[in-house]
Write an enzyme that holds these catalytic residues in place. Structure first.
Site, short mmCIF file in Angstrom:
data_model
loop_
_atom_site.label_atom_id
_atom_site.label_comp_id
_atom_site.label_asym_id
_atom_site.label_seq_id
_atom_site.Cartn_x
_atom_site.Cartn_y
_atom_site.Cartn_z
N ASP A 197 3.45 -30.93 8.23
CA ASP A 197 3.94 -32.24 8.26
C ASP A 197 2.89 -33.06 8.80
O ASP A 197 2.82 -33.20 10.15
CB ASP A 197 5.33 -32.27 8.70
CG ASP A 197 5.98 -33.42 8.29
OD1 ASP A 197 5.29 -34.24 7.67
OD2 ASP A 197 7.04 -33.62 8.49
N ASP A 198 2.37 -33.99 8.00
CA ASP A 198 1.30 -35.04 8.72
C ASP A 198 0.17 -34.58 8.95
O ASP A 198 -0.73 -35.29 9.76
CB ASP A 198 1.70 -35.77 9.76
CG ASP A 198 3.03 -36.77 9.13
OD1 ASP A 198 3.39 -36.62 7.77
OD2 ASP A 198 3.32 -37.60 9.79
N CYS A 204 5.99 -37.50 2.38
CA CYS A 204 6.74 -36.34 2.66
C CYS A 204 7.58 -35.99 1.63
O CYS A 204 7.46 -34.90 0.87
CB CYS A 204 7.51 -36.52 3.96
SG CYS A 204 8.93 -35.11 4.25
N ARG A 236 7.05 -32.56 -1.30
CA ARG A 236 8.07 -31.60 -1.28
C ARG A 236 8.81 -31.45 -2.62
O ARG A 236 9.07 -30.31 -2.98
CB ARG A 236 9.12 -31.70 -0.16
CG ARG A 236 8.55 -31.46 1.18
CD ARG A 236 9.22 -32.25 2.25
NE ARG A 236 8.37 -32.50 3.53
CZ ARG A 236 8.13 -31.56 4.38
NH1 ARG A 236 8.68 -30.26 4.55
NH2 ARG A 236 7.02 -31.92 5.61
N LYS A 256 11.75 -28.25 7.72
CA LYS A 256 11.95 -29.38 7.31
C LYS A 256 12.17 -29.34 5.98
O LYS A 256 11.65 -29.07 5.10
CB LYS A 256 11.11 -30.45 7.69
CG LYS A 256 11.25 -31.76 7.29
CD LYS A 256 10.06 -32.89 7.53
CE LYS A 256 10.10 -34.10 7.16
NZ LYS A 256 8.99 -35.08 7.43
N HIS A 284 14.29 -32.58 4.11
CA HIS A 284 14.02 -33.78 3.48
C HIS A 284 14.09 -34.26 2.18
O HIS A 284 13.42 -34.81 1.51
CB HIS A 284 12.67 -34.30 4.34
CG HIS A 284 12.90 -35.76 4.58
ND1 HIS A 284 11.57 -36.31 4.85
CD2 HIS A 284 13.86 -36.55 4.90
CE1 HIS A 284 11.77 -37.44 5.13
NE2 HIS A 284 13.13 -37.67 5.21
N HIS A 340 4.21 -33.88 12.78
CA HIS A 340 4.83 -35.10 12.63
C HIS A 340 5.32 -35.64 14.00
O HIS A 340 5.63 -35.08 14.74
CB HIS A 340 6.03 -35.05 11.65
CG HIS A 340 6.60 -36.19 11.32
ND1 HIS A 340 7.31 -37.12 11.84
CD2 HIS A 340 6.69 -36.79 9.82
CE1 HIS A 340 7.76 -38.07 11.11
NE2 HIS A 340 7.23 -37.98 9.99
N ASP A 392 1.90 -31.79 3.50
CA ASP A 392 2.33 -32.58 2.69
C ASP A 392 2.08 -34.04 2.44
O ASP A 392 2.09 -34.70 1.36
CB ASP A 392 3.87 -32.86 3.11
CG ASP A 392 3.96 -33.60 4.49
OD1 ASP A 392 3.02 -33.81 5.23
OD2 ASP A 392 5.23 -34.08 4.74
N ASN A 393 0.86 -34.50 3.17
CA ASN A 393 0.19 -35.60 2.75
C ASN A 393 -0.85 -35.81 3.91
O ASN A 393 -1.22 -34.73 4.79
CB ASN A 393 1.20 -36.84 3.17
CG ASN A 393 2.05 -37.05 4.54
OD1 ASN A 393 3.27 -36.92 4.30
ND2 ASN A 393 1.25 -36.96 5.35
N LYS A 427 -2.00 -41.42 5.13
CA LYS A 427 -0.45 -41.18 4.50
C LYS A 427 -0.05 -42.47 4.09
O LYS A 427 -0.56 -43.43 4.49
CB LYS A 427 0.31 -40.68 5.66
CG LYS A 427 1.78 -40.72 5.43
CD LYS A 427 2.40 -40.07 6.76
CE LYS A 427 3.88 -40.26 6.67
NZ LYS A 427 4.95 -39.87 7.71
#
Length: 564
Positions: free
Chosen positions: A48-49, A86, A90, A145, A147, A240, A346-347, A389
């Protein structure tokens, strides 16, 4: 903020779309056969991130030997894309649809009553990988996660996962973690049922990266006991914000970032060039004018920034250790060779909080702190690209992708750099292809939209995967089209730009004036795609700072870029 888009279809628009030069089309190559004697197990690891260059195998200085080992004996994609944020990523990853088609045009929880594509959850017109693989006899499991909506009917337990331990959103690292000024408590969902962070079943003093991995291995063992192949979606909350890691891990990196982001960026870029990772280009991507000059900082400021990046590096290092434990477990149980492992983000790197970042209570990186790396360090994380992002320039949408599968990837391809442009919408069709799982027209009582992506399975056998239509992006008013070597990109409030990805992957030279007809055709194709895939019109026309925040009077000067 978002209103329903109503386009007028016209002959001129259709003609413009027909002008768009797509990747050369040809008959699809035969379905590649694996050397495996049984269907492959699948582990899909999403972080994540994380920035494009944080892994050692993508040029970073953070030690990631376990992930790099997968790259060394697998395929390392150089032009793989996410959806800049995010939830949209996903949704596309799990369904093979574009985000608005899957119902996740924005973040989880964002619901627009008049929307066609922003429902704050996965829509019934989509079906997940887990739902289909379960039909094919797989045990399906998810940790980390989610989300993608947490109301009834939208949890992992109701979207195809037999077993799950999931976080409502992100940013969960410690069992005794505090959240925000009100010290609010958060919870997890185990098989769809709410449990506290201090639930006895989780053990004492856990760290999130380890927790998701431990439970993932537990689910793998359950599948083995049932003599079923498994699909594990392991979705880390790291790195993240708020960035947190065990203090001994942070201490390992303290002092290692005193050279500053500009110098370390040059070093990462040199390693990327030596690897041949990026290919021909015109140099490093440009840097925001709002970024700080390291040499102008005081010693106190340098010490602060060094500590912030040490926390970030510790989270990445801990992810790598967890990958090592997971692969060791697979080897120990004889499942490693026939397990396809995918690793991606994810980004792009996260610049939120601006150049200065945040810290919060000491010790920084502890369960009461609030560390955000900020834009200065995100410049390093996204080497060699610019932007972050939220945005659709390469820094926002380019992700590492490592694919490792000893029984399925030809031996002479192992360690190869795979330069075929690909996207998260391609993962679903790839996995269905490799497992001989059919994609339905209907699921339950709902009609299901056709897949948007293509199978990447031929690439595992050294064959060509040919895309018959461009790739598109839409997020917060930011747009992009990737069609073969050409990429058109539009930031909210700015005109369209055009780049030649074969010679200028870092997007330094805008060719919009040199190829106006091509750009018009690509922009028109984006309009057609947006109408077809339920993209809601973004009506908030407020420009955003380079770190994603709405522009204020004090931040309006932070929209430019400078070479660095």
């Amino acid at each position: 903020m978002i209103a329903r888009r109503r386009f007028m279809k016209s002959f001129a628009l259709a003609l413009a779309g027909s002008m768009l030069a797509s990747v050369a089309s040809a008959a699809s190559p035969p379905r590649p056969r694996t050397t495996a004697e049984s269907p492959p197990n699948i582990v899909m690891i999403l972080v994540d991130d994380m920035g494009f260059s944080d892994l050692g195998s993508y040029g970073g200085e953070i030690p990631t030997p376990n992930i790099d080992a997968l790259a060394k004996t697998g395929l390392r994609f150089t032009q793989f894309y996410n959806n800049a944020r995010c939830s949209p990523t996903r949704a596309a990853l799990l369904t093979g649809l574009n985000p608005h088609q899957a119902g996740m045009g924005y973040l989880s929880g964002k619901i627009e009553p008049q929307s066609r594509g922003t429902f704050g959850r996965l829509h019934e017109r989509s079906v997940t990988i887990a739902q289909l693989l379960r039909r094919s006899g797989y045990m399906t499991a998810m940790t980390g996660k989610w989300h993608l909506g947490n109301r009834p009917g939208t949890t992992p337990a109701t979207r195809g996962f037999d077993r799950s331990l999931s976080a409502v959103a992100g940013g969960i690292y410690f069992s005794d973690q505090t959240f925000g000024r009100r010290r609010a408590r958060r919870h997890l969902l185990r098989d769809g049922k709410r449990i506290g962070l201090n639930d006895p079943s989780l053990g004492d003093d856990w760290y999130g990266t380890d927790l998701w991995t431990d439970w993932g291995m537990r689910y793998i063992d359950e599948a083995r006991e049932k003599k079923k192949p498994f699909f594990l979606y392991l979705a880390h909350t790291a790195p993240h914000f708020p960035l947190m890691a065990p203090q001994p891990d942070i201490e390992r990196f303290t002092g290692k970032y005193r050279a500053g982001w500009a110098e370390l960026r040059k070093e990462r870029f040199e390693r990327q060039q030596q690897m041949g990772l990026i290919g021909p280009n015109t140099g490093l991507g440009k840097v925001s004018e709002a970024a700080d000059d390291w040499d102008s900082l005081s010693e106190e400021e340098k010490e602060r920034f060094d500590r912030i990046m040490a926390v970030y590096a510790a989270t990445i290092s801990r992810i790598d250790r967890s990958v090592g434990r997971l692969t060791a477990h697979l080897k120990g149980t004889g499942q490693f060779d026939n397990t396809l492992i995918l690793f991606l983000s994810d980004n792009g790197g996260n610049a939120e909080s601006g150049p200065q970042g945040r810290t919060g209570a000491e010790p920084w990186g502890g369960p009461n702190s609030n560390v955000w790396a900020g834009m200065n360090w995100a410049v390093l994380q996204n080497t060699p690209f610019h932007s972050f992002k939220h945005f659709t320039h390469e820094g926002g949408i380019a992700t590492p992708l490592i694919a490792h599968w000893p029984a399925g990837i030809a031996a002479d391809l192992q360690g190869r750099l795979e330069r075929t442009p690909a996207h998260v919408i391609d993962i679903m069709p790839t996995l269905l292809d490799l497992t001989d799982t059919p994609y339905p027209e209907n699921f339950g009582r709902s009609a299901i939209l056709p897949l948007e992506g293509m199978s990447l399975a031929p690439l595992l056998r050294g064959r060509t995967a040919l895309r018959d239509k461009p790739l598109f992006w839409a997020h917060e008013g930011n747009r992009a089209v990737r069609d073969g070597r050409w990429k058109a990109v539009k930031r909210l409030g700015y005109p369209w730009q055009l780049f030649d990805m074969d010679t200028d992957r870092t997007e330094r030279t805008d060719l919009a004036r040199a190829h106006p007809s091509r750009l018009r055709a690509m922009a028109a194709a984006w309009d057609q795609w947006a109408e077809r895939t339920y993209v809601d019109e973004w009506t908030d026309d407020v420009r955003r700072a380079d770190w994603g925040a709405p522009m204020t009077t004090s931040s309006r000067s932070a929209s430019g870029v400078r070479e660095h």
